[in-house]
Write a protein that holds these residues in place. Structure first.
Motif, short mmCIF file in Angstrom:
data_model
loop_
_atom_site.label_atom_id
_atom_site.label_comp_id
_atom_site.label_asym_id
_atom_site.label_seq_id
_atom_site.Cartn_x
_atom_site.Cartn_y
_atom_site.Cartn_z
N ASN A 60 45.63 39.60 42.74
CA ASN A 60 46.08 38.20 42.74
C ASN A 60 47.32 38.01 41.89
O ASN A 60 48.20 37.21 42.23
CB ASN A 60 44.96 37.28 42.24
CG ASN A 60 43.95 36.94 43.31
OD1 ASN A 60 44.29 36.88 44.49
ND2 ASN A 60 42.71 36.72 42.91
N GLU A 99 40.41 42.60 41.87
CA GLU A 99 40.76 41.32 42.47
C GLU A 99 41.80 40.60 41.61
O GLU A 99 42.80 40.06 42.13
CB GLU A 99 39.52 40.44 42.61
CG GLU A 99 39.81 39.06 43.20
CD GLU A 99 38.66 38.09 43.00
OE1 GLU A 99 38.37 37.32 43.94
OE2 GLU A 99 38.06 38.10 41.90
N ALA A 147 34.69 40.35 44.65
CA ALA A 147 35.09 39.17 43.90
C ALA A 147 34.66 39.30 42.44
O ALA A 147 33.60 39.84 42.14
CB ALA A 147 34.48 37.92 44.51
N HIS A 205 35.74 38.99 48.37
CA HIS A 205 36.99 38.23 48.52
C HIS A 205 37.76 38.85 49.69
O HIS A 205 38.03 40.05 49.70
CB HIS A 205 37.82 38.33 47.24
CG HIS A 205 39.09 37.55 47.27
ND1 HIS A 205 39.65 36.98 46.15
CD2 HIS A 205 39.93 37.23 48.28
CE1 HIS A 205 40.76 36.36 46.46
NE2 HIS A 205 40.96 36.51 47.77
N ASP A 228 48.60 35.84 45.17
CA ASP A 228 47.68 34.76 45.56
C ASP A 228 48.41 33.49 46.00
O ASP A 228 47.77 32.48 46.29
CB ASP A 228 46.69 34.45 44.44
CG ASP A 228 47.37 33.94 43.17
OD1 ASP A 228 48.60 33.73 43.17
OD2 ASP A 228 46.67 33.75 42.16
N ASN A 265 28.85 38.03 53.19
CA ASN A 265 28.17 38.09 51.89
C ASN A 265 26.66 38.20 52.06
O ASN A 265 25.99 38.88 51.28
CB ASN A 265 28.54 36.86 51.06
CG ASN A 265 29.89 36.99 50.38
OD1 ASN A 265 30.04 37.71 49.40
ND2 ASN A 265 30.89 36.32 50.92
#
Length: 254
Positions: A108, A104, A99, A4, A132, A22
């Protein structure tokens, strides 16, 4: 696990960038030939790679490629620390988090304090938002339009009212209207698009035809510490301790 990207900029928002990092996270000893083969649908791969390398997001050595950044994970932080008093923490550069991790989620859901000023008067609007940006407020609306980010349902309704208006222009009229509440608790005004948007966000409430009260308090007492971080890890460690939501308020001057 996928990566992420937080604090995305022009380069890191590109769809190929996310696919590439990724891919490189899962593969070792990757050559340019492999990249061309596995991303044959991507145009201008060499040019895009050069831009990622120039920005130090990707390394190239001996005709091999890899990610040139740290991916932060749960075990990089103490996630049991207690919340800290509200503060304004800033880190501008992109950073990368695993992620699906607890980290994470904590990021957020952490809280950022935001403000909107204008050049017409000394009014400053203050908001709290989840990191977020899923919180519906005027700051997030202008930020998402400026950065071409998807809107929430309510933000979509706001867009139908005033569209991609210049923030300075909108704030000129919004704050001039809100300034009237320093003199009286009930204000009469015709509901133009900016008053309708203030009502849509719940910052004001219609009491009758062309009559309004505000739910935004004028507060000069709130003074928040401001810290600008140079290292992503230091910023993350501080930001995940920001969980306090302040009521939206207005200050004048300062």
């Amino acid at each position: 696990m996928p990566i992420h990207v937080f604090n995305k900029n022009r380069l890191t928002r590109q769809p190929f960038f996310l696919k590439l990092i990724n891919y490189l996270e899962l593969h070792e000893d990757v050559t340019l030939r492999q990249i061309h083969k596995d991303f044959e649908e991507i145009k201008n791969i060499d040019r895009q790679l050069d831009s990622f390398i120039a920005a130090n997001f990707i390394w190239r050595s001996d005709k091999r490629y890899g990610n040139n950044f740290k991916v932060f994970r749960d075990d990089d932080f103490d996630l049991t620390l207690k919340p800290m008093p509200p503060a304004i923490y800033t880190y501008k550069e992109p950073f990368f988090v695993e992620a699906g991790s607890q980290l994470e989620r904590r990021l957020n859901q952490s809280i950022i304090q935001q403000s909107l000023k204008n050049q017409t008067n000394a009014i400053c609007l203050h908001f709290s938002s989840q990191y977020d940006l899923t919180t519906d407020n005027l700051f997030n609306y202008f930020y998402k339009l400026a950065n071409d980010l998807p809107l929430t349902v309510l933000e979509g309704e706001v867009y139908q009212i005033m569209g991609d208006v210049n923030p300075e222009y909108a704030l000129k009229y919004m704050t001039s209207f809100l300034l009237k509440f320093t003199r009286k608790s009930i204000v009469k005004a015709r509901p133009d698009i900016f008053i309708r948007v203030l009502e849509k966000y719940g910052y004001i409430e219609a009491l009758g035809e062309n009559t309004y009260k505000t739910h935004l308090k004028f507060d000069e007492a709130v003074q928040l510490e401001e810290v600008r971080f140079n290292q992503a890890q230091d910023f993350i460690a501080a930001q995940i301790q920001q969980t306090k939501v302040l009521n939206n308020f207005i200050s004048i001057g300062g």
